[in-house]
Design an enzyme around this catalytic site. Sequence first.
Site, PDB file in Angstrom:
ATOM      1  N   CYS A 159      30.967  37.916  43.452  1.00 50.60           N
ATOM      2  CA  CYS A 159      31.529  38.269  42.149  1.00 50.60           C
ATOM      3  C   CYS A 159      31.310  37.165  41.121  1.00 50.60           C
ATOM      4  O   CYS A 159      31.059  37.440  39.945  1.00 50.60           O
ATOM      5  CB  CYS A 159      33.015  38.580  42.288  1.00 50.60           C
ATOM      6  SG  CYS A 159      34.003  37.203  42.948  1.00 50.60           S
ATOM      7  N   HIS A 272      39.014  36.302  42.211  1.00 53.22           N
ATOM      8  CA  HIS A 272      37.944  37.236  41.859  1.00 53.22           C
ATOM      9  C   HIS A 272      37.424  36.926  40.459  1.00 53.22           C
ATOM     10  O   HIS A 272      38.207  36.690  39.533  1.00 53.22           O
ATOM     11  CB  HIS A 272      38.470  38.669  41.924  1.00 53.22           C
ATOM     12  CG  HIS A 272      37.436  39.714  41.686  1.00 53.22           C
ATOM     13  ND1 HIS A 272      36.259  39.793  42.408  1.00 53.22           N
ATOM     14  CD2 HIS A 272      37.391  40.750  40.787  1.00 53.22           C
ATOM     15  CE1 HIS A 272      35.545  40.825  41.974  1.00 53.22           C
ATOM     16  NE2 HIS A 272      36.199  41.418  40.990  1.00 53.22           N
ATOM     17  N   ASN A 292      34.192  44.879  35.710  1.00 59.14           N
ATOM     18  CA  ASN A 292      34.224  44.439  37.094  1.00 59.14           C
ATOM     19  C   ASN A 292      32.835  44.617  37.715  1.00 59.14           C
ATOM     20  O   ASN A 292      31.920  45.133  37.070  1.00 59.14           O
ATOM     21  CB  ASN A 292      35.280  45.242  37.864  1.00 59.14           C
ATOM     22  CG  ASN A 292      35.746  44.528  39.123  1.00 59.14           C
ATOM     23  OD1 ASN A 292      35.234  43.476  39.502  1.00 59.14           O
ATOM     24  ND2 ASN A 292      36.727  45.104  39.793  1.00 59.14           N
TER      25      ASN A 292
END
Length: 324
Positions: A159, A272, A292
Amino acid sequence: MLLYLRLPRQMKGDRTSAVLIATLPALLATLCCQNVTRGDTWTELNGSAVEFWSFRERFHRTYGVNSQQFDQRLRSFQDAIKRHVHLNSLSTSPKSAQYGINQFSDLSQEEFRNLYLQASSDQAPLFPGPKTEGLPAKFDWRDKTVVAPVPNQLACGSCWAFSVVGAMQSVHAIGGSQLMELSVQQVLDLKLVLQPEYPYKAKTGICHFFSPSHGGVALKNFTAHGFSGQEEAMMGHLVEHGPLAVIVDAVSWQDYLGGIIQHHCSSQRSNHAVLVVGYNAAGEIPYWIVQNSWGTTWGDEGYVYIKIGGNVCGIADSVAALFL
């Protein structure tokens, strides 16, 4: 150099429902005739067979009905259903976040964390500058066609790379270049080539060298600050510098479908990396617009909205702006 880093609503009468109606009797008949490994499996299926079967069809799960993996995934799915009821009972404010079935509903919370929430960050110094005056009530870099499509990192803890590369793509386009998808797989080189030249493999491998003469995008500098208590200044930072790479606490995002996250979003640990591409402070609940890296079947077509103010999900703890 250290970088600090909806499910679409089920429609009545759609093809998935038709398939479900046609195949569910066969599933139940098969279960009745098989030697099920656990005595309570049939009882559990009787309460959630429709939802679980529909989930398996929608997200192309291939584990067999009479298997240990089926048992495990069913139990995780049922735990998720209970979790959704609890989270939605707390979402009573206007435009609150909604939680429900998505592609992560057959993962236990531990599995989800281990697969998708492995980012970390050092504590960033507090932003020292003043807030920007005269900001627009709404601002979204997507409106200027400088934000690439929502990526999907798959089951890989990358990520942070998607967050940084997403910011670089946008800053490159803001500077007057054509918006291009850069290679996440080559991000450690800090000289990015186009995605087709260096495709994403969802795993770490050997770096492929490109000569200095090969065209690419290089990161020259970045800033990393904490904006806790200064989210209005963070809004100005976004408008001035482009989309921002941030580290958040995304524990509750496993079940997110859409709406504005306003609370119950923190385990007190950033885990994250995502990309803040805009904000909307014109309504009753101001919110950040966040891209995202879990694909477009998650959240609101790959996006999540987080209330501005109160450092919800730790969104203002570690905020990076990139310079090319």
